[in-house]
Design a protein around this motif. Structure first.
Motif, PDB file in Angstrom:
ATOM      1  N   PHE A 160     115.040  52.453  86.160  1.00  0.00           N
ATOM      2  CA  PHE A 160     113.929  53.218  85.600  1.00  0.00           C
ATOM      3  C   PHE A 160     112.643  52.404  85.549  1.00  0.00           C
ATOM      4  O   PHE A 160     111.814  52.586  84.666  1.00  0.00           O
ATOM      5  CB  PHE A 160     114.320  53.780  84.233  1.00  0.00           C
ATOM      6  N   PHE A 161     112.480  51.542  86.537  1.00  0.00           N
ATOM      7  CA  PHE A 161     111.207  50.894  86.801  1.00  0.00           C
ATOM      8  C   PHE A 161     110.535  51.677  87.927  1.00  0.00           C
ATOM      9  O   PHE A 161     111.205  52.280  88.764  1.00  0.00           O
ATOM     10  CB  PHE A 161     111.420  49.442  87.223  1.00  0.00           C
ATOM     11  N   PRO A 162     109.210  51.707  87.986  1.00  0.00           N
ATOM     12  CA  PRO A 162     108.530  52.533  88.992  1.00  0.00           C
ATOM     13  C   PRO A 162     108.796  52.044  90.409  1.00  0.00           C
ATOM     14  O   PRO A 162     108.799  50.839  90.677  1.00  0.00           O
ATOM     15  CB  PRO A 162     107.049  52.386  88.631  1.00  0.00           C
ATOM     16  N   VAL A 163     109.038  52.981  91.310  1.00  0.00           N
ATOM     17  CA  VAL A 163     109.224  52.621  92.705  1.00  0.00           C
ATOM     18  C   VAL A 163     107.899  52.104  93.263  1.00  0.00           C
ATOM     19  O   VAL A 163     106.826  52.620  92.946  1.00  0.00           O
ATOM     20  CB  VAL A 163     109.750  53.825  93.528  1.00  0.00           C
ATOM     21  N   VAL A 164     107.963  51.053  94.056  1.00  0.00           N
ATOM     22  CA  VAL A 164     106.787  50.490  94.725  1.00  0.00           C
ATOM     23  C   VAL A 164     107.130  50.290  96.196  1.00  0.00           C
ATOM     24  O   VAL A 164     108.249  50.550  96.626  1.00  0.00           O
ATOM     25  CB  VAL A 164     106.332  49.161  94.081  1.00  0.00           C
ATOM     26  N   GLY A 165     106.162  49.838  96.962  1.00  0.00           N
ATOM     27  CA  GLY A 165     106.405  49.667  98.392  1.00  0.00           C
ATOM     28  C   GLY A 165     106.401  50.978  99.149  1.00  0.00           C
ATOM     29  O   GLY A 165     106.890  51.051 100.274  1.00  0.00           O
ATOM     30  N   VAL A 166     105.860  52.039  98.524  1.00  0.00           N
ATOM     31  CA  VAL A 166     105.800  53.341  99.186  1.00  0.00           C
ATOM     32  C   VAL A 166     104.356  53.622  99.600  1.00  0.00           C
ATOM     33  O   VAL A 166     103.417  53.336  98.860  1.00  0.00           O
ATOM     34  CB  VAL A 166     106.323  54.474  98.278  1.00  0.00           C
ATOM     35  N   ILE A 298     109.658  52.789  82.717  1.00  0.00           N
ATOM     36  CA  ILE A 298     108.625  53.818  82.836  1.00  0.00           C
ATOM     37  C   ILE A 298     108.271  54.463  81.505  1.00  0.00           C
ATOM     38  O   ILE A 298     107.240  55.143  81.408  1.00  0.00           O
ATOM     39  CB  ILE A 298     109.034  54.910  83.851  1.00  0.00           C
ATOM     40  N   TYR A 299     109.112  54.277  80.479  1.00  0.00           N
ATOM     41  CA  TYR A 299     108.809  54.827  79.161  1.00  0.00           C
ATOM     42  C   TYR A 299     108.293  53.765  78.192  1.00  0.00           C
ATOM     43  O   TYR A 299     108.135  54.044  77.001  1.00  0.00           O
ATOM     44  CB  TYR A 299     110.038  55.514  78.565  1.00  0.00           C
ATOM     45  N   ASP A 300     108.065  52.565  78.673  1.00  0.00           N
ATOM     46  CA  ASP A 300     107.484  51.542  77.808  1.00  0.00           C
ATOM     47  C   ASP A 300     106.035  51.900  77.479  1.00  0.00           C
ATOM     48  O   ASP A 300     105.349  52.558  78.280  1.00  0.00           O
ATOM     49  CB  ASP A 300     107.515  50.175  78.498  1.00  0.00           C
ATOM     50  N   TYR A 301     105.602  51.420  76.323  1.00  0.00           N
ATOM     51  CA  TYR A 301     104.239  51.617  75.836  1.00  0.00           C
ATOM     52  C   TYR A 301     104.009  53.065  75.399  1.00  0.00           C
ATOM     53  O   TYR A 301     104.609  53.997  75.936  1.00  0.00           O
ATOM     54  CB  TYR A 301     103.200  51.175  76.872  1.00  0.00           C
ATOM     55  N   PRO A 302     103.150  53.271  74.430  1.00  0.00           N
ATOM     56  CA  PRO A 302     102.955  54.617  73.872  1.00  0.00           C
ATOM     57  C   PRO A 302     102.342  55.566  74.893  1.00  0.00           C
ATOM     58  O   PRO A 302     101.478  55.178  75.691  1.00  0.00           O
ATOM     59  CB  PRO A 302     101.985  54.375  72.700  1.00  0.00           C
ATOM     60  N   PRO A 303     102.754  56.843  74.882  1.00  0.00           N
ATOM     61  CA  PRO A 303     102.113  57.830  75.764  1.00  0.00           C
ATOM     62  C   PRO A 303     100.718  58.180  75.249  1.00  0.00           C
ATOM     63  O   PRO A 303     100.397  57.956  74.078  1.00  0.00           O
ATOM     64  CB  PRO A 303     103.044  59.041  75.655  1.00  0.00           C
ATOM     65  N   ASN A 304      99.886  58.740  76.132  1.00  0.00           N
ATOM     66  CA  ASN A 304      98.565  59.168  75.687  1.00  0.00           C
ATOM     67  C   ASN A 304      98.665  60.544  75.037  1.00  0.00           C
ATOM     68  O   ASN A 304      99.762  61.080  74.838  1.00  0.00           O
ATOM     69  CB  ASN A 304      97.547  59.122  76.837  1.00  0.00           C
ATOM     70  N   ASP A 305      97.550  61.145  74.702  1.00  0.00           N
ATOM     71  CA  ASP A 305      97.569  62.391  73.936  1.00  0.00           C
ATOM     72  C   ASP A 305      98.087  63.584  74.732  1.00  0.00           C
ATOM     73  O   ASP A 305      98.365  64.635  74.149  1.00  0.00           O
ATOM     74  CB  ASP A 305      96.180  62.694  73.385  1.00  0.00           C
ATOM     75  N   PHE A 306      98.209  63.475  76.037  1.00  0.00           N
ATOM     76  CA  PHE A 306      98.866  64.509  76.837  1.00  0.00           C
ATOM     77  C   PHE A 306     100.366  64.249  76.964  1.00  0.00           C
ATOM     78  O   PHE A 306     101.078  65.024  77.613  1.00  0.00           O
ATOM     79  CB  PHE A 306      98.250  64.591  78.238  1.00  0.00           C
ATOM     80  N   ASN A 314     101.126  48.973  84.502  1.00  0.00           N
ATOM     81  CA  ASN A 314     102.444  49.089  85.142  1.00  0.00           C
ATOM     82  C   ASN A 314     102.292  49.149  86.657  1.00  0.00           C
ATOM     83  O   ASN A 314     102.544  48.158  87.337  1.00  0.00           O
ATOM     84  CB  ASN A 314     103.240  50.260  84.587  1.00  0.00           C
ATOM     85  N   VAL A 315     101.938  50.301  87.225  1.00  0.00           N
ATOM     86  CA  VAL A 315     101.578  50.337  88.643  1.00  0.00           C
ATOM     87  C   VAL A 315     100.335  51.210  88.820  1.00  0.00           C
ATOM     88  O   VAL A 315     100.113  52.159  88.057  1.00  0.00           O
ATOM     89  CB  VAL A 315     102.712  50.891  89.548  1.00  0.00           C
ATOM     90  N   ASN A 316      99.532  50.873  89.816  1.00  0.00           N
ATOM     91  CA  ASN A 316      98.512  51.803  90.268  1.00  0.00           C
ATOM     92  C   ASN A 316      99.207  53.036  90.835  1.00  0.00           C
ATOM     93  O   ASN A 316     100.392  52.996  91.179  1.00  0.00           O
ATOM     94  CB  ASN A 316      97.663  51.162  91.372  1.00  0.00           C
ATOM     95  N   GLU A 317      98.455  54.125  90.992  1.00  0.00           N
ATOM     96  CA  GLU A 317      99.064  55.359  91.470  1.00  0.00           C
ATOM     97  C   GLU A 317      98.210  56.018  92.548  1.00  0.00           C
ATOM     98  O   GLU A 317      96.995  56.157  92.400  1.00  0.00           O
ATOM     99  CB  GLU A 317      99.276  56.321  90.292  1.00  0.00           C
ATOM    100  N   TRP A 318      98.896  56.419  93.621  1.00  0.00           N
ATOM    101  CA  TRP A 318      98.224  57.157  94.684  1.00  0.00           C
ATOM    102  C   TRP A 318      97.712  58.501  94.153  1.00  0.00           C
ATOM    103  O   TRP A 318      98.384  59.153  93.350  1.00  0.00           O
ATOM    104  CB  TRP A 318      99.185  57.466  95.828  1.00  0.00           C
ATOM    105  N   VAL A 319      96.549  58.933  94.635  1.00  0.00           N
ATOM    106  CA  VAL A 319      96.078  60.291  94.390  1.00  0.00           C
ATOM    107  C   VAL A 319      95.785  60.949  95.736  1.00  0.00           C
ATOM    108  O   VAL A 319      95.860  60.319  96.793  1.00  0.00           O
ATOM    109  CB  VAL A 319      94.833  60.322  93.484  1.00  0.00           C
TER     110      VAL A 319
END
Length: 407
Positions: A160-166, A298-306, A314-319
């Motif tokens: 449950f760590f974010p997949v990378v290398g994609v 992936i559930y570490d650290y508090p979630p935001n208001d959404f 943690n990881v950057n994210e593709w958009v």
């Protein structure tokens, strides 16, 4: 079931219209998507009889696995951080973003391994090979990262760590696959395939398009647009005061200018997984404040208001968006996105003399990572990379439209 016979005269039509009105609340109510009535309100023809127009039961868009509802609205997009890079590539502008859904977490290793399992079962060897993440993104000439190369994707401790290398392209393929399998499951639960069991069409049902008109399937999973991602990261619903007033904006996906939690038992702990400074990824042994030397759960650290986790760090994210430095000048102000080079074609950049990296095959990524300093965790910052490239610091999460609503 009686045979359908269309109305042939005015009196029959009036009689049918009376039925239509009565089926929608005795003449005082109005048809809705959830309660369309038994008869058409404009023709008086009966629904769902033999040969008649079929109107399926609809209770609203089903809940997609792992998705959080993001209520849309007006916001100010753009960098809210000092532009220390002097890029001037994301200046502030007011836009409206329609409501949508977004994964509450980044896609994890276990999710990608599940994808590979089914790809191996029903796809060609060539496509299976193309779906494999590049685990060599961990390799460094002057660092001993070999354990991550061999273990990060497949060892159960990293599930449950974010997949990378994609790559961006691989993420797109994953979204397409996820759309198919989730909708097939919803169709099976709704009994959609029961009529085909044992029949000639049963063998083709996995590839069969499930009509949107049925009402029990979901729109496609996809990568979020840059505007959606930035809007969701800000999560300014937590700053509302009275009617359409926001008390403040946010430098990060949480309140305040600090990187540590100022409240309760968690006071002093970091709010995200990032690089604290030169050579400092986790803190000091015995009191590891940011205890993640690379990525983390992936559930570490508090979630935001959404309710979204790790929208910073943690990881950057593709958009979805193609990168252009001046996109903010060209965007529509309702649901902005840049899908291609329209109004700013790639041939306007001199690739030979200036070694420009800007093209229609370069995509935006957002959010900061375990290897980035805090500057990049501000939602308005943006960077770019070729869509067929991968790194150990970029992952992704999926999004989906909210269908059948005007907001």
């Amino acid at each position: 079931m009686k045979k359908f016979i269309p109305f042939l005269n005015a009196s029959a039509f009036i009689l049918g219209l009376g039925f239509a009105l009565s089926s929608c609340g005795g003449g005082g109510g109005h048809a809705t998507s959830q309660n369309p009535g038994n008869y058409s309100s404009v023709t008086g023809l009966e629904y769902n009889e033999e040969g008649a127009f079929e109107v399926s039961e609809f209770r609203g868009q089903p809940d997609g696995p792992n998705l959080r509802f993001i209520e849309g609205g007006r916001t100010i997009l753009g960098t809210f951080e000092e532009d220390i890079m002097h890029t001037n590539n994301n200046l502030e502008r007011t836009v409206t973003v329609a409501s949508f859904y977004m994964d509450e977490t980044e896609v994890a290793n276990v999710h990608w391994l599940e994808y590979l399992h089914y790809v191996r079962m029903d796809s060609s060897a060539a496509f299976f090979k193309s779906a494999l993440p590049d685990t060599t993104v961990w390799s460094r000439e002057l660092a001993y990262n070999d354990p991550y190369v061999d273990h990060y994707l497949r060892y159960p401790g990293f599930r449950f760590f974010p997949v990378v290398g994609v790559t961006w392209k691989q993420a797109q393929d994953y979204c397409s696959w996820r759309s198919i399998v989730v909708n097939q499951k919803l169709a099976e639960e709704a009994g959609y395939y029961e009529d085909y069991e044992g029949g000639a069409e049963a063998e083709t049902k996995p590839n069969q398009r499930i009509p949107l008109e049925t009402g029990f399937v979901l729109p496609n999973y996809r990568l979020p647009t840059e505007a959606e991602w930035e809007y969701a990261a800000q999560a300014l619903i937590g700053t509302q005061w009275l009617d359409e007033n926001q008390t403040h904006r946010r430098l990060y996906p949480w309140d305040g200018h600090a990187l540590r939690n100022p409240y309760g038992k968690k006071i002093g702990t970091f709010m995200a997984n990032f690089k604290r400074g030169r050579g400092d990824y986790a803190g000091i042994a015995g009191k590891l404040n940011d205890g993640a030397m690379i990525t983390t759960y992936i559930y570490d650290y508090p979630p935001n208001d959404f309710g979204l986790y790790n929208m910073a760090g943690n990881v950057n994210e593709w958009v979805q968006d193609v990168y252009r430095p001046l996109s903010y000048q060209d965007f529509d102000d309702l649901n902005p996105v840049r899908n291609d080079g329209f109004l700013d074609e790639e041939d306007g950049y001199d690739f030979e003399n200036f070694q420009s990296l800007i093209s229609d095959r370069v995509r935006v990524y957002k959010g900061g990572s375990w290897a980035d300093v805090a500057y990049w965790m501000s939602p308005g910052t943006r960077r770019f990379l070729a869509e067929d490239s991968a790194t150990s610091t970029i992952g992704f999460r999926c999004a989906m439209i909210r269908a059948g609503t005007n907001y």
